[in-house]
Motif scaffolding. Structure first.
Motif, PDB file in Angstrom:
ATOM      1  N   GLU A 226      -0.748   7.905  -8.143  1.00  0.00           N
ATOM      2  CA  GLU A 226      -1.764   8.808  -7.590  1.00  0.00           C
ATOM      3  C   GLU A 226      -2.825   8.031  -6.814  1.00  0.00           C
ATOM      4  O   GLU A 226      -3.782   8.615  -6.322  1.00  0.00           O
TER       5      GLU A 226
ATOM      6  N   ASP B  97      -4.716   5.870  -3.896  1.00  0.00           N
ATOM      7  CA  ASP B  97      -4.793   5.891  -2.438  1.00  0.00           C
ATOM      8  C   ASP B  97      -5.565   4.650  -2.021  1.00  0.00           C
ATOM      9  O   ASP B  97      -6.300   4.068  -2.814  1.00  0.00           O
ATOM     10  N   PHE B  98      -5.436   4.249  -0.771  1.00  0.00           N
ATOM     11  CA  PHE B  98      -6.049   3.007  -0.331  1.00  0.00           C
ATOM     12  C   PHE B  98      -7.073   3.237   0.767  1.00  0.00           C
ATOM     13  O   PHE B  98      -6.956   4.148   1.575  1.00  0.00           O
TER      14      PHE B  98
ATOM     15  N   GLU C 210       0.830  -1.206   0.000  1.00  0.00           N
ATOM     16  CA  GLU C 210       0.000   0.000   0.000  1.00  0.00           C
ATOM     17  C   GLU C 210       0.868   1.261   0.000  1.00  0.00           C
ATOM     18  O   GLU C 210       0.610   2.210  -0.735  1.00  0.00           O
TER      19      GLU C 210
ATOM     20  N   LYS D 272       1.164   3.966  -3.069  1.00  0.00           N
ATOM     21  CA  LYS D 272       0.787   5.348  -2.751  1.00  0.00           C
ATOM     22  C   LYS D 272       1.922   6.312  -3.078  1.00  0.00           C
ATOM     23  O   LYS D 272       1.687   7.407  -3.585  1.00  0.00           O
ATOM     24  N   GLU D 273       3.160   5.920  -2.813  1.00  0.00           N
ATOM     25  CA  GLU D 273       4.314   6.772  -3.073  1.00  0.00           C
ATOM     26  C   GLU D 273       4.651   6.889  -4.559  1.00  0.00           C
ATOM     27  O   GLU D 273       5.191   7.889  -4.992  1.00  0.00           O
TER      28      GLU D 273
END
Length: 200
Positions: free
Chosen positions: A168, A170-171, A160, A164-165
């Motif tokens: 774009e 997100d979780f 995750e 995310k890094e």
């Protein structure tokens, strides 16, 4: 620094517009002088096309419209000012062709300029969108047991966090029915019943 460059570019654009105005006015005056010196039957309105074509090189549309209107008025004015000739229909026809040519050139030139501006804007928008998009690609080394991913520096991180890094995305977390049945059987029974036909 950028402000200085922008100011310099706007100064260059202003100088260019002024130069184009000067050349167009010079040509219009020259052509009008020649038109007044030549008999009415000659199609002297057509050379005004040169001034219109030069005006189309200006950054905006205003100069082109102004030069087109001036050329049209001078074409009509010279026709009305000069003495009549024996075959007047030829003079009228020549002036009509000149007016038609001037306006068709201006309209088509402005349409071309409008299309080019739209294409440039679309290209800039596309480039901006490409700069904003970050896409994961290539092979990602992932642990077959804990599902951590090894980054470029050799560190293992949670999937995750890595995604995310590097994108774009997100979780948000949830739990699937299979894991609910395995980890929380009493909750699974309440929510899904006996389990027959409710598994994914």
């Amino acid at each position: 620094m950028d402000d200085i460059l922008t100011a310099g570019q706007s100064g260059d654009a202003g100088t260019r517009v002024f130069s184009l105005c000067f050349v167009c006015v010079f040509l219009v005056v020259l052509i009008f002088s020649m038109d007044m010196a030549i008999p009415l039957g000659v199609a002297m309105g057509v050379p005004y096309l040169v001034a219109v074509l030069i005006a189309l090189k200006s950054p905006g549309k205003k100069l082109t419209v102004i030069i087109t209107v001036i050329c049209s008025l001078l074409t009509i004015g010279a026709f009305l000012y000069k003495p009549a000739v024996a075959e007047m229909w030829k003079a009228v026809f020549n002036r009509a062709i000149a007016l038609f040519s001037i306006w068709v050139t201006a309209i088509l030139g402005l349409q071309k300029k409008n299309i080019e501006e739209k294409q440039d804007a679309a290209l800039r928008q596309r480039e901006k969108a490409l700069e904003e998009v970050r896409i994961l690609s290539g092979l990602l080394p992932i642990c077959s047991s804990c599902k951590k991913i090894r980054d470029d520096k050799g560190y293992w991180t949670q999937i995750e966090f890595y995604i995310k890094e590097h994108s774009e995305a997100d979780f948000t977390h949830g739990i699937c029915p299979e894991c609910t049945k395995e980890l929380y059987p009493e909750f699974y029974e309440k929510k899904y019943g006996s389990g027959k036909g409710s598994e994914i």
